[in-house]
Motif scaffolding. Structure first.
Motif, PDB file in Angstrom:
ATOM      1  N   ARG A 140      79.046  73.478  15.630  1.00 47.26           N
ATOM      2  CA  ARG A 140      78.968  71.968  15.259  1.00 47.26           C
ATOM      3  C   ARG A 140      78.868  72.461  13.655  1.00 47.26           C
ATOM      4  NH1 ARG A 140      79.448  68.105  18.897  1.00 47.26           N
ATOM      5  NH2 ARG A 140      79.280  66.741  17.691  1.00 47.26           N
ATOM      6  N   ASN A 141      78.284  71.366  12.998  1.00 50.13           N
ATOM      7  CA  ASN A 141      78.083  71.732  11.646  1.00 50.13           C
ATOM      8  C   ASN A 141      76.838  70.061  11.973  1.00 50.13           C
ATOM      9  OD1 ASN A 141      78.919  72.987  10.089  1.00 50.13           O
ATOM     10  ND2 ASN A 141      79.966  71.669   8.992  1.00 50.13           N
ATOM     11  N   ILE A 142      75.568  70.139  11.046  1.00 52.22           N
ATOM     12  CA  ILE A 142      74.621  68.944  11.168  1.00 52.22           C
ATOM     13  C   ILE A 142      75.112  68.790   9.632  1.00 52.22           C
ATOM     14  CG2 ILE A 142      72.787  67.880  11.856  1.00 52.22           C
ATOM     15  CD1 ILE A 142      72.831  69.560  14.069  1.00 52.22           C
TER      16      ILE A 142
ATOM     17  N   ASP B 154      66.631  59.596   8.021  1.00 55.45           N
ATOM     18  CA  ASP B 154      68.079  59.088   7.504  1.00 55.45           C
ATOM     19  C   ASP B 154      68.729  60.630   9.354  1.00 55.45           C
ATOM     20  OD1 ASP B 154      68.727  57.420   5.913  1.00 55.45           O
ATOM     21  OD2 ASP B 154      69.059  58.396   4.068  1.00 55.45           O
ATOM     22  N   THR B 155      70.086  59.598   9.334  1.00 53.31           N
ATOM     23  CA  THR B 155      70.051  60.699  10.511  1.00 53.31           C
ATOM     24  C   THR B 155      71.271  61.412  10.237  1.00 53.31           C
ATOM     25  OG1 THR B 155      69.754  58.954  12.471  1.00 53.31           O
ATOM     26  CG2 THR B 155      71.237  60.705  12.872  1.00 53.31           C
ATOM     27  N   PRO B 156      71.065  62.310  10.480  1.00 56.10           N
ATOM     28  CA  PRO B 156      72.161  63.546  10.222  1.00 56.10           C
ATOM     29  C   PRO B 156      73.897  63.406  10.345  1.00 56.10           C
ATOM     30  CG  PRO B 156      70.421  65.224  10.519  1.00 56.10           C
ATOM     31  CD  PRO B 156      70.103  63.462  11.265  1.00 56.10           C
ATOM     32  N   SER B 157      74.820  63.957   9.034  1.00 57.03           N
ATOM     33  CA  SER B 157      76.113  63.542  10.177  1.00 57.03           C
ATOM     34  C   SER B 157      76.274  64.504  10.891  1.00 57.03           C
ATOM     35  CB  SER B 157      76.438  62.773   8.783  1.00 57.03           C
ATOM     36  OG  SER B 157      76.560  64.508   7.788  1.00 57.03           O
ATOM     37  N   THR B 158      76.647  63.993  11.778  1.00 58.10           N
ATOM     38  CA  THR B 158      77.815  64.787  12.410  1.00 58.10           C
ATOM     39  C   THR B 158      79.275  64.432  12.722  1.00 58.10           C
ATOM     40  OG1 THR B 158      77.111  63.983  14.239  1.00 58.10           O
ATOM     41  CG2 THR B 158      75.658  65.896  13.844  1.00 58.10           C
TER      42      THR B 158
ATOM     43  N   ASN C 267      68.468  60.139  28.661  1.00 58.71           N
ATOM     44  CA  ASN C 267      67.878  58.707  28.523  1.00 58.71           C
ATOM     45  C   ASN C 267      69.872  58.581  28.449  1.00 58.71           C
ATOM     46  OD1 ASN C 267      67.057  56.216  28.539  1.00 58.71           O
ATOM     47  ND2 ASN C 267      67.329  56.057  25.815  1.00 58.71           N
ATOM     48  N   GLY C 268      70.577  59.358  28.598  1.00 61.71           N
ATOM     49  CA  GLY C 268      72.206  59.200  28.828  1.00 61.71           C
ATOM     50  C   GLY C 268      72.767  58.848  27.931  1.00 61.71           C
ATOM     51  N   LYS C 269      72.059  59.921  26.642  1.00 59.78           N
ATOM     52  CA  LYS C 269      73.031  60.047  25.424  1.00 59.78           C
ATOM     53  C   LYS C 269      73.763  61.109  24.779  1.00 59.78           C
ATOM     54  CE  LYS C 269      72.517  55.733  24.841  1.00 59.78           C
ATOM     55  NZ  LYS C 269      70.764  55.361  24.477  1.00 59.78           N
ATOM     56  N   TRP C 270      74.632  61.527  25.101  1.00 57.30           N
ATOM     57  CA  TRP C 270      76.029  62.675  25.563  1.00 57.30           C
ATOM     58  C   TRP C 270      75.980  63.213  23.644  1.00 57.30           C
ATOM     59  CZ3 TRP C 270      73.887  62.738  29.470  1.00 57.30           C
ATOM     60  CH2 TRP C 270      74.197  62.060  30.699  1.00 57.30           C
ATOM     61  N   SER C 271      76.753  62.292  23.027  1.00 57.44           N
ATOM     62  CA  SER C 271      76.856  63.107  21.280  1.00 57.44           C
ATOM     63  C   SER C 271      75.597  63.018  20.865  1.00 57.44           C
ATOM     64  CB  SER C 271      77.476  61.395  20.199  1.00 57.44           C
ATOM     65  OG  SER C 271      76.707  60.476  20.332  1.00 57.44           O
ATOM     66  N   LEU C 272      76.093  64.794  19.838  1.00 55.86           N
ATOM     67  CA  LEU C 272      74.874  64.996  19.059  1.00 55.86           C
ATOM     68  C   LEU C 272      74.357  63.880  17.992  1.00 55.86           C
ATOM     69  CD1 LEU C 272      73.577  67.673  18.249  1.00 55.86           C
ATOM     70  CD2 LEU C 272      75.613  68.071  16.851  1.00 55.86           C
ATOM     71  N   ARG C 273      75.519  63.090  17.511  1.00 57.46           N
ATOM     72  CA  ARG C 273      74.835  62.066  16.371  1.00 57.46           C
ATOM     73  C   ARG C 273      73.796  61.482  17.225  1.00 57.46           C
ATOM     74  NH1 ARG C 273      75.109  60.110  11.873  1.00 57.46           N
ATOM     75  NH2 ARG C 273      74.633  58.289  11.438  1.00 57.46           N
ATOM     76  N   GLU C 274      74.339  60.775  18.782  1.00 57.82           N
ATOM     77  CA  GLU C 274      72.819  59.784  19.213  1.00 57.82           C
ATOM     78  C   GLU C 274      71.848  59.937  19.903  1.00 57.82           C
ATOM     79  OE1 GLU C 274      75.501  56.539  21.879  1.00 57.82           O
ATOM     80  OE2 GLU C 274      75.899  58.479  22.149  1.00 57.82           O
ATOM     81  N   CYS C 275      72.348  61.460  19.445  1.00 64.30           N
ATOM     82  CA  CYS C 275      70.466  62.046  20.318  1.00 64.30           C
ATOM     83  C   CYS C 275      69.504  62.603  18.985  1.00 64.30           C
ATOM     84  CB  CYS C 275      71.302  63.806  20.645  1.00 64.30           C
ATOM     85  SG  CYS C 275      72.089  64.029  22.658  1.00 64.30           S
ATOM     86  N   LEU C 276      70.527  62.654  18.148  1.00 67.31           N
ATOM     87  CA  LEU C 276      69.941  63.240  16.893  1.00 67.31           C
ATOM     88  C   LEU C 276      68.942  61.433  16.192  1.00 67.31           C
ATOM     89  CD1 LEU C 276      72.451  65.130  14.645  1.00 67.31           C
ATOM     90  CD2 LEU C 276      69.707  65.750  15.625  1.00 67.31           C
ATOM     91  N   ARG C 277      69.113  60.461  16.525  1.00 71.47           N
ATOM     92  CA  ARG C 277      69.879  60.060  15.926  1.00 71.47           C
ATOM     93  C   ARG C 277      68.006  58.876  16.587  1.00 71.47           C
ATOM     94  NH1 ARG C 277      70.071  54.629  17.669  1.00 71.47           N
ATOM     95  NH2 ARG C 277      71.451  54.922  18.932  1.00 71.47           N
ATOM     96  N   GLU C 278      67.961  59.243  18.658  1.00 73.84           N
ATOM     97  CA  GLU C 278      67.558  58.699  18.999  1.00 73.84           C
ATOM     98  C   GLU C 278      65.813  59.378  19.572  1.00 73.84           C
ATOM     99  OE1 GLU C 278      68.803  56.617  22.761  1.00 73.84           O
ATOM    100  OE2 GLU C 278      68.473  57.829  23.580  1.00 73.84           O
TER     101      GLU C 278
END
Ligand SMILES: [Zn+2]
Lengths: 998, 93
Positions: free
Chosen positions: A211-213, A489-493, A458-469
């Protein structure tokens, strides 16, 4: 030769090959492998046998959830049982043995159990082994032997373990994308952060992810993030560290494995460390577990979790199969299919959903992977290894029976039944969980302590949600600790779109679960769908009861894989929803923790403090065996010329009664009590009239609990108008001081009394026997010692041989005796002085055993030996000690009806009809021939051979005993006829008490 | 493991303390006038509530002082500690 190792890729170090042994076979892997990945690379498919049915089992997972690959690691005293191969890092020379099945996993005598599988259904143990109860010890041996779990080493553990206490602002459990982001956010805000992750490197699901972060590959983001964290002084990074328990008031326990990953010869220092952490805030980021699906023969080696297959390919460059079927009800397993295809395997996706996956479906199609949508895998072909699957169309109806199915050849089935957040720590902390009806999993509900769950847990599956949370929870935790947390800033994925998961737990087959091959829920305990249904048919409704009846989730993996699908099957049987059925309780430890790390440094000499008197070394040099009295080491007896205990004690007793004995009594508790109200205070504590005591006089005192039972006793002395010196029993010293303090502080704060422990500051030397006075005079004493100047029960300050001492004329033996209280620094010199001065009188040192005989001959009780917390002073015949003029603690209780019963057990003496020394604890009965169960009328509390009297003596508590002197009762002795014994007065020697007054 | 605030020493781990049971059980000033039932009530009966509980703790491994704590018996949350001698009560809120 590693047939399943991919030629390139992975995070292993191919320049460092490692050799290891598995059940005696020599195999090779690489640095960076786990034992599990190395076994898979070598094509090992069977790693154990199941608990009950002895079915061959293979590796299923890649982490803490692994139920099958449970191994004994290491040799001899260093061995550790029951480790998950998926979490054991490979090292040169590692020795692993399967712990289930004998003689090895590949061949198992017990496999015959599988053929009789019907016999071993739910509740089998209950039903078969319940009766007769007396046979349980046989049953247990049979079950244990068949279970074949790992063996604890029998040698003493030579390794070092330690405990460390730590405090932090933010503790983060789990170092995946969410945990790392949280650590960075809290760390940059200045908070003291501890980040613990159970793996050897941080990253969690990111390790090896394609993946890219932001603008960099995930690996690059991971490297930079860990570098940034390592550069922060306020951040402590703990890899190989499992947060295994979340206790009250944000107290968490972490087991750090410091050297377990090294070859045994290279290990040095602490092997494992227990971190005891008090955290202000906790961020839980332990991720999620993939769920299996319950289809027929879903336990065959080669059926694995899809995410584990991806881990083995990406991280370890191991391809678990060449022809794979991916069976899923959600999108995430499509990534596994793509990983397999890129690794060169042929792949077919069987998706229970009619419309397949979202963006990942398009990517799979591009990779040339065929998808059979709206279909399910109903059964697995192959016994020791997957050879194929049966696949059938499905409309989504769970009770539908499949009519026709097709066969697909394969050697690997990658399964995904969706994901369950790892809510374990959230639950340990007291938080409840809520069923999420969209994501079909339990998610953490409101936190019960100062903690928050972030990312997949916490039931968050996407990488972006994981990084943000992760970032948000890290910032919030830091700001709750008072730090100003900068925005990050949450890095873009790049996130595609996902099709929703289709709820599917038990997969329909061509027959009902009872009539088709087993559909397993819990691999470690062989619990199947049919077992749950049987439990419900037999009337079990509550999930906790069903769990115990079927053993679902009872293994060392605590059901990390099977619990949720098991509950879903139970819900289906009961016609309820999953949240109505609820979950079972999560308890520490999250994964098994070695006993040794729990013990830490508290082993051997450090297990418990040892207290030695100032004269201890002299006793040791004199050859005295020691007796442990609480933490004190006291000399037991002083043998001469090969004497045994009895010969030495007989000689010591006679010496003390005829000439002079000397004993180290320093372990007595000593308390200085003084202050304006000390008399009033002690009047309330002791039963006798304290106020009437003259200065310079001693008294024997007892104190009672408020229940009227004797709590402690000892001599107390009045040293001044407002100053007393109290002694307590050796064992009771600390308790008595705490008891006195409690009354002063909580009930009578108006009393001004100061209590100071002197137990260690002063040593006590008892000089016992008719020649004791003569020897004191010979040493040189500044006070007159004759019986009129210094009578029995007097106390004086004096100088003895030039040393300032406090001299007591008290006796615990009935003889003329003195106790010398002396500063502990001078005690050894004084002891030697007495020994020298007493030489011509044959001065005889004696220990605890002779002290016991001498006092028992006089009927003096030992609190805690002749009493047991249910004995009143009246029971002991001490009415003379109970003042009628005042109240004291426990007095009112002595008038309770139960304390006035005439058949209470009372202290008496016992004389046996022959020369038998009755064992202490012997039960006493009225009549020898009474029918069983024979009513008991008392028991022996103290019993010795009296050399001075020439016969054995015993003290006993006997119902109504004081009024029964001269009567015969019987001692029940094992292996012989009941022995007649005569009840006597408890004073055997010098009943008039004349000898101590001379 | 509880985190308990000693009014004299501050917050310390539970292992430093010993427990003294329910607070506010006053010793009857004249036990002799009590009936057996009344004395037994003082001796044996405690309120054992579900929820807020005022209880005694001793900082046994520290300053050795006794003090009171209000603790929830369900959640184990501690509302605050209070001194016994001067009646001051430093519970939060
Ligand atoms: Zn304190």
């Amino acid at each position: 030769m590693q047939p399943q190792r991919l030629p390139t890729g992975g995070r292993i170090d191919r320049s460092k090959p490692l050799s290891f042994r598995f059940d005696g076979r020599k195999l090779e892997g690489y640095a960076g492998d786990t034992l599990a990945s190395a076994l898979l690379a070598n094509g090992v498919s069977i790693v154990g046998r199941s608990f009950k049915l002895r079915r061959p089992r293979g590796i299923v997972g890649s982490g803490a959830e692994e139920p099958n690959a449970i191994m004994q690691i290491g040799k001899g005293a260093h061995a550790q049982p029951n480790l998950r191969a998926t979490q054991v890092e490979l090292y040169e020379g590692l020795v692993a043995r399967t712990t289930k099945g004998w003689p090895g996993a590949r061949f198992d005598l017990g496999a015959i159990n599988d053929i009789f599988g019907k016999v071993f259904s739910a509740g089998f143990y209950y039903k078969t082994f319940m009766r007769p109860k007396s046979w349980w010890h046989l049953y247990e041996r049979f079950i244990r032997a068949s279970a074949g779990f790992g063996r604890a080493p029998t040698e003493t553990d030579p390794d070092h373990y330690e405990h460390r206490n730590a405090h932090c602002d933010v503790l983060i459990a789990g170092g995946g994308p969410a945990g790392l982001s949280a650590a960075l956010a809290a760390g940059r805000a200045g908070a003291r952060v501890i980040l613990a992750d159970e793996q050897d490197e941080f990253g969690g699901s990111l390790a090896g992810a394609k993946r890219n972060i932001g603008d960099a590959p995930a690996d690059e983001w991971l490297r930079r993030t860990v570098e940034s964290l390592a550069a922060l002084d306020n951040v402590t990074l703990l890899p190989r560290s499992t947060v295994f328990g979340y206790y009250d008031h944000n107290f968490l326990a972490i087991a750090e494995r410091c050297t377990d990953h090294l070859p045994e010869a290279d290990r040095a220092g602490v092997r494992q460390r227990l971190w005891r952490v008090r955290a202000k805030q906790v961020v839980l980021a332990q991720g999620a577990f993939e769920r299996p699906l319950a289809f027929c023969n879903n336990d065959r080696p080669g059926v694995m979790l899809a995410s584990a297959v991806s881990q083995y390919i990406r991280r370890y460059a191991v391809r678990p199969g060449r022809r794979a079927v991916v069976f899923t009800n959600n999108d995430s397993a499509y990534e596994t299919a793509i990983d397999l295809a890129e690794a060169g395997s042929s792949v077919v996706i069987v998706d229970s959903r009619a419309d397949g996956a979202g963006s990942l479906g398009e990517r799979a199609a591009k990779a040339g992977i065929s998808v059979i949508a709206g279909h399910i895998v109903t059964d697995v072909v192959g016994r020791r290894r997957v050879r194929g699957v049966r696949v059938a169309g499905w409309s989504g109806n769970p009770s539908y029976l499949v009519e026709s199915s097709i066969h697909i050849d394969c050697d690997l089935v990658a399964v995904s039944g969706g994901w369950s957040p790892a809510v374990h720590l959230h639950s340990h902390a007291g938080g409840r969980n809520a069923w999420d009806t969209e994501r079909h999993c339990f998610v953490p509900g409101e936190a019960a302590q100062a903690n928050v769950s972030a990312g997949a847990c916490n039931g968050k599956w996407s990488l972006r949600e994981c990084l943000r949370e992760g970032i948000e929870s890290g910032r919030a935790a830091a700001s709750r600790c008072g730090f100003e947390a900068p925005e990050i800033d949450t890095p873009s994925t790049s996130e595609g779109h996902y099709n929703p998961l289709q709820p599917l737990w038990r997969v329909p087959a061509d027959a009902e679960p009872e009539r088709c091959p087993k559909q397993f829920l819990d691999f470690q305990n062989d619990t199947s769908v049919a077992d749950i249904r049987l439990a419900v048919r037999e009337g079990y409704r509550n999930v906790e009861h069903v769990k115990r009846y079927t053993a679902l989730g009872f293994g060392t993996d605590q059901g990390k894989l099977g619990n949720i699908i098991g509950m879903a099957v139970l819900a289906e049987c009961l016609g309820k929803s999953i949240p109505e059925v609820g979950t079972t309780t999560f308890r520490p430890a999250y994964t098994p923790v070695a006993f040794a790390v729990g013990a830490g440094e508290s082993v051997g000499d450090l297990y418990d403090p040892v207290r030695k008197t100032a004269v201890h070394e002299w006793h040791v040099a004199a050859g005295a065996p020691m007796e442990n009295v609480g933490q004190w080491h006291r000399p037991w007896y002083f043998p001469r010329d090969g004497e045994d205990l009895h010969a030495a004690v007989a000689r010591e007793c006679v010496a003390a009664r005829q000439s002079l004995g000397i004993m180290d009594a320093s372990t007595l508790g000593k308390i200085d009590a003084r202050g304006r109200d000390v008399v009033e205070f002690l009047e309330r504590i002791y039963t006798h009239n304290v106020g009437k005591m003259k200065i310079g006089r001693c008294a024997y005192g007892i104190m009672l609990g408020e229940d009227g039972m004797v709590m402690d006793d000892g001599v107390m002395a009045r040293l001044g108008e407002q100053r007393f010196y109290l002694t307590t029993t050796t064992g009771g010293a600390a308790n008595v001081l705490a008891w006195l303090e409690a009354w002063l502080q909580t009930e009578w704060p108006e009393l001004e009394v100061f209590l100071t422990s002197l137990t260690d500051h002063f040593s006590t030397i008892a000089m016992v026997g008719p020649n004791s006075r003569r020897v004191l005079e010979r040493i040189g004493c500044t006070i007159d010692l004759d019986k009129d100047s210094f009578p029995f029960m007097a106390v004086r300050d004096a100088e003895l041989g030039g040393y300032p001492v406090q001299l007591f004329r008290v006796s615990f033996s009935g003889e003329l005796a003195f106790e010398i209280n002396i500063d502990s620094g001078s005690a050894l010199e004084m002891w030697k002085t007495v020994m020298a001065a007493g030489e011509e009188f044959g001065v005889t040192p004696y220990g605890t055993e002779t002290m016991h005989v001498l006092r028992a001959e006089k009927g003096f009780v030992i609190v805690g030996q002749d009493t047991d917390g249910s004995v009143t002073p009246v029971d002991l015949g001490m009415n003379w000690l109970l003042s009628k003029d005042k109240d004291f603690l426990g007095k009112r209780s002595l008038a309770r009806p139960d304390c006035l019963r005439s058949d209470r057990k009372q202290l008496v003496g016992l004389l046996s009809s022959d020369n038998t020394v009755l064992p202490e604890g012997t039960q006493l009965v009225e009549a020898p021939g009474a029918p069983v169960p024979v009513p008991m009328c008392g028991h022996v509390t103290s019993s010795y051979m009296s050399a001075c009297l020439g016969h054995p003596i015993a003290l006993a508590l006997v119902a109504g005993g004081r009024a029964r002197k001269g009567e015969t009762i019987y001692a029940a002795l094992p292996g012989r006829e009941p022995l007649p014994v005569t009840i006597a007065a408890p004073v055997f020697y010098d009943p008039k008490g004349e000898r101590q007054h001379v | 493991m509880l985190l308990i605030e000693c009014p004299w020493c501050g917050e310390r781990a539970e292992t430093e303390f010993s427990y003294g049971g329910e607070a506010g059980i006053a010793r009857p000033p004249d036990p002799d006038v009590l009936s057996d039932a009344e004395w037994a009530d003082y001796l044996f009966n405690r309120s054992n509530p579900r929820g807020a509980h005022r209880e005694l703790w001793n900082h046994a491994q520290g300053c050795r002082r006794w003090f009171g704590v209000e603790r929830d018996t369900v959640t184990y949350r501690i509302a605050g500690s209070f001194r016994l001698s001067d009646g001051s009560d430093n519970r939060e809120g």
